[in-house]
Design a protein around this motif. Structure first.
Motif, mmCIF file in Angstrom:
data_model
loop_
_atom_site.group_PDB
_atom_site.id
_atom_site.type_symbol
_atom_site.label_atom_id
_atom_site.label_comp_id
_atom_site.label_asym_id
_atom_site.label_seq_id
_atom_site.Cartn_x
_atom_site.Cartn_y
_atom_site.Cartn_z
ATOM 1 N N LEU A 155 0.846 -1.195 0.000
ATOM 2 C CA LEU A 155 0.000 0.000 0.000
ATOM 3 C C LEU A 155 0.882 1.246 0.000
ATOM 4 O O LEU A 155 1.861 1.319 0.748
ATOM 5 N N PRO A 156 0.551 2.224 -0.825
ATOM 6 C CA PRO A 156 1.377 3.430 -0.857
ATOM 7 C C PRO A 156 1.198 4.255 0.419
ATOM 8 O O PRO A 156 0.157 4.194 1.082
ATOM 9 N N GLN A 157 2.237 5.008 0.743
ATOM 10 C CA GLN A 157 2.115 5.952 1.847
ATOM 11 C C GLN A 157 1.117 7.035 1.453
ATOM 12 O O GLN A 157 0.947 7.341 0.278
ATOM 13 N N ILE A 158 0.469 7.583 2.449
ATOM 14 C CA ILE A 158 -0.472 8.685 2.243
ATOM 15 C C ILE A 158 0.159 9.926 2.856
ATOM 16 O O ILE A 158 0.666 9.873 3.984
ATOM 17 N N GLU A 159 0.135 11.024 2.120
ATOM 18 C CA GLU A 159 0.707 12.271 2.628
ATOM 19 C C GLU A 159 -0.360 13.355 2.610
ATOM 20 O O GLU A 159 -1.001 13.578 1.588
ATOM 21 N N ILE A 160 -0.533 13.990 3.754
ATOM 22 C CA ILE A 160 -1.481 15.093 3.895
ATOM 23 C C ILE A 160 -0.694 16.328 4.319
ATOM 24 O O ILE A 160 -0.072 16.323 5.382
ATOM 25 N N PRO A 161 -0.704 17.378 3.493
ATOM 26 C CA PRO A 161 -0.009 18.596 3.928
ATOM 27 C C PRO A 161 -0.821 19.299 5.010
ATOM 28 O O PRO A 161 -2.013 19.551 4.840
ATOM 29 N N LEU A 162 -0.184 19.557 6.134
ATOM 30 C CA LEU A 162 -0.852 20.258 7.227
ATOM 31 C C LEU A 162 -0.480 21.739 7.130
ATOM 32 O O LEU A 162 0.598 22.151 7.529
ATOM 33 N N HIS A 163 -1.391 22.506 6.549
ATOM 34 C CA HIS A 163 -1.204 23.942 6.384
ATOM 35 C C HIS A 163 -1.607 24.664 7.670
ATOM 36 O O HIS A 163 -2.294 24.105 8.526
ATOM 37 N N HIS A 164 -1.224 25.918 7.780
ATOM 38 C CA HIS A 164 -1.609 26.757 8.908
ATOM 39 C C HIS A 164 -3.132 26.714 9.075
ATOM 40 O O HIS A 164 -3.878 26.938 8.126
ATOM 41 N N GLY A 165 -3.593 26.353 10.264
ATOM 42 C CA GLY A 165 -5.016 26.304 10.560
ATOM 43 C C GLY A 165 -5.685 24.977 10.253
ATOM 44 O O GLY A 165 -6.884 24.823 10.469
ATOM 45 N N THR A 166 -4.934 23.975 9.770
ATOM 46 C CA THR A 166 -5.512 22.668 9.445
ATOM 47 C C THR A 166 -5.912 21.926 10.712
ATOM 48 O O THR A 166 -5.172 21.892 11.689
ATOM 49 N N LEU A 167 -7.090 21.304 10.657
ATOM 50 C CA LEU A 167 -7.552 20.388 11.702
ATOM 51 C C LEU A 167 -7.663 19.013 11.062
ATOM 52 O O LEU A 167 -8.398 18.836 10.090
ATOM 53 N N LEU A 168 -6.906 18.049 11.571
ATOM 54 C CA LEU A 168 -6.942 16.676 11.071
ATOM 55 C C LEU A 168 -7.405 15.774 12.197
ATOM 56 O O LEU A 168 -6.854 15.828 13.302
ATOM 57 N N LEU A 169 -8.410 14.937 11.926
ATOM 58 C CA LEU A 169 -8.920 13.989 12.912
ATOM 59 C C LEU A 169 -8.604 12.588 12.434
ATOM 60 O O LEU A 169 -8.933 12.225 11.308
#
Length: 119
Positions: free
Chosen positions: A68-82
């Motif tokens: 399975l490929p890695q998943i990348e999420i850019p966390l920009h200023h103000g990002t909320l990740l759950l």
């Protein structure tokens, strides 16, 4: 911090009772691959990440299925990740180092810590 916690609670529909702040001073600061399996946050915990400052990649990789490929999420200023459900059972996450010039980044990690009554 209470104001931010209340905003995160409202946005996610959850109620967090613990906060872990992290400062990434520059591209040399990182966090290694890991899963949040602490006994104090229970099985399949909900964890909310709130980011301020420099955009940094937040990467996931599957623990056992390396096809399975890695998943990348850019966390920009103000990002909320759950992250929730079985994410921590099957996936690890990390913030990599960077050779690029980076400004500081603050990450606030909200969790629900399970408390036990002593008496």
């Amino acid at each position: 911090m209470l104001f931010l916690k209340e905003k995160v609670d409202k946005e996610t529909g959850l109620s967090f009772n613990a906060l872990l702040p992290n400062l990434y001073r520059d591209g040399g600061d990182s966090v290694a691959w890991h899963s949040d399996k602490e006994h104090r946050i229970g099985k399949n915990p909900n964890i909310a990440f709130l980011t301020f400052g420099q955009t940094r990649p937040f990467r996931f990789r599957h623990k056992t299925d390396k096809s399975l490929p890695q998943i990348e999420i850019p966390l920009h200023h103000g990002t909320l990740l759950l992250i929730s459900g079985t994410t921590n059972t099957y996936w690890e996450h990390h913030i990599p180092k960077s050779a690029k010039d980076m400004l500081p980044r603050i990450n606030l990690t909200f969790r629900k810590v399970i408390t036990r009554k002593m008496f």
